[in-house]
Write an enzyme that holds these catalytic residues in place. Structure first.
Site, mmCIF file in Angstrom:
data_model
loop_
_atom_site.group_PDB
_atom_site.id
_atom_site.type_symbol
_atom_site.label_atom_id
_atom_site.label_comp_id
_atom_site.label_asym_id
_atom_site.label_seq_id
_atom_site.Cartn_x
_atom_site.Cartn_y
_atom_site.Cartn_z
ATOM 1 N N GLY A 196 36.139 36.035 46.704
ATOM 2 C CA GLY A 196 34.850 36.709 46.536
ATOM 3 C C GLY A 196 34.690 37.833 47.552
ATOM 4 N N CYS A 197 33.737 38.725 47.284
ATOM 5 C CA CYS A 197 33.550 39.902 48.146
ATOM 6 C C CYS A 197 32.960 39.510 49.501
ATOM 7 C CB CYS A 197 32.686 40.928 47.430
ATOM 8 S SG CYS A 197 31.214 40.236 46.665
ATOM 9 N N TYR A 198 31.875 38.721 49.473
ATOM 10 C CA TYR A 198 31.310 38.247 50.743
ATOM 11 C C TYR A 198 32.350 37.384 51.480
ATOM 12 C CZ TYR A 198 26.308 39.324 49.949
ATOM 13 O OH TYR A 198 25.083 39.931 49.781
#
Ligand SMILES: NC(=O)c1ccc[n+]([C@@H]2O[C@H](COP(=O)([O-])OP(=O)(O)OC[C@H]3O[C@@H](n4cnc5c(N)ncnc54)[C@H](OP(=O)(O)O)[C@@H]3O)[C@@H](O)[C@H]2O)c1
Length: 334
Positions: free
Chosen positions: A149-151
């Site tokens: 995921g990006c976070y």
């Protein structure tokens, strides 16, 4: 030339992948799919691709697409993706999944956080978590990569050297993260409309964001994670605070970070005393990290930035593709 296809090409990550793939000298995009816009040119949905990618969107059909694709990228919503991963793997096609369906090792955790039954829990064991800085060797031989995921990418890369050194006091890590609006995808929802997001700033999912279990899985400890919606198109900035388990100087902390990421092409530790900003990494696959101590000297303050569609999604997916298909890791990215 290797043939690859993008499944779910009309969204933000799919579009960004097409842009990255166009710059890659060793691959050709065979198919780009959409359920709602099949039959239209890709450039109708991504207007910047006009004259650069003359593909017509087709429906996702593994029987047809697997005939001329050695690898597919799944840029689909979670709970939708895993079933397609299985279909492509069964047809001998390698898969890089950008959704969350295959990132968590525990099916129990997935079902708790995503509130749905996992259609193919057996795939969780086969999937390699696609963070090259941690799992490069495994990604090289993988048939199935779960793109982080990006976070999660930003938070893990920013906290990792401190955690690996054993310098973060257990249970003390707090991650205060902010993402641009494209992090939510191209869907229409009132919170993400221009008039709602522009000139606004808010915390959301404070009592539990779905990237929390992923971050804890990779850092091996419990953390507090609070995301915020930043009124910019793209980019994530994560500030990681951690109480130190032993006394160290800012110099030692900086040296540990520099050493940990020595030789990593896409993670740059800034000079001592410098902290990163979004504009340095937007539209790139880079993660920039700044390292310091608070004035009392008992808390590490680490700031990481990425582009959520770059290192947080499509850029990292291309980096993983390069490893899986045997290209130089930075091809099409530097
Ligand atoms: N946005 C980010 O910064 C980011 C970062 C990392 C990971 N991710 C993950 O990557 C995945 C894609 O994200 P995104 O931001 O690109 O989403 P998006 O902009 O909303 O695009 C979603 C894509 O999936 C397709 N799609 C939607 N529902 C579908 C369904 N039921 N069946 C088949 N296709 C469907 C859409 O195609 P049509 O509507 O044209 O049919 C579209 O191409 C998500 O799982 C997301 O969590 C996103």
């Amino acid at each position: 030339m290797k043939n690859v296809s993008v499944i779910g090409a009309t969204g933000y990550t799919g579009g960004e992948l097409l842009r990255y793939l166009l710059r890659h000298p060793g691959v050709r995009v065979s198919h780009a799919t959409s359920e709602r816009s099949a039959g239209q040119k890709v450039s109708v949905l991504h207007t910047d691709l006009a004259g650069r990618l003359d593909l017509t969107l087709v429906k996702n059909d593994p029987d047809k697409i697997s005939k001329d694709s050695g690898l597919v990228f799944l840029c689909l919503p979670h709970a939708e993706s895993a079933a397609w991963a299985k279909k492509y793997l069964d047809r001998g096609v390698k898969v890089i999944d950008l959704s969350a369906d295959l990132r968590l090792a525990s099916v129990k955790s997935y079902e708790k956080w995503y509130k749905t039954t996992h259609p193919h829990p057996e795939l969780l064991k086969k999937a390699v978590y696609g963070l090259p800085e941690l799992y490069r060797a495994k990604i090289k031989g993988a048939k199935l990569v779960a793109n982080p995921g990006c976070y999660s990418t930003t938070s893990i890369l920013t906290a990792l050297p401190l955690v690996k050194k054993g310098w973060a006091r257990k249970g003390s890590i707090v991650i205060d993260a902010k993402s641009g609006v494209s992090g939510a995808g191209r869907k229409i929802e009132s919170r993400y409309l221009f008039c709602e997001a522009h000139e606004n700033f808010l915390a959301y999912a404070v009592t539990g964001h779905r990237h929390l279990p992923e971050i804890e899985q990779e850092l091996g400890q419990s953390v507090t994670f609070v995301p915020h919606l930043l009124p910019v198109n793209r980019g994530i900035l994560a500030t990681v605070y951690a109480k130190l388990s032993k006394k160290i100087s800012a110099k030692e902390l900086h040296a540990a970070y520099a050493e940990f990421y020595k030789g990593e092409a896409f993670v740059k530790v800034l000079d001592e005393g410098k902290f990163p900003e979004l504009k340095s990494v937007q539209h790139t696959n880079y993660c920039h990290i700044g390292v310091g101590l608070d004035p009392k000297g008992d808390t590490a303050v680490l700031v990481g930035v990425t582009d959520n569609l770059g290192k947080g999604a499509a850029g990292q997916a291309l980096q993983n593709m390069n490893l899986v298909l045997g290209f130089k890791e930075g091809t099409g990215l530097e």
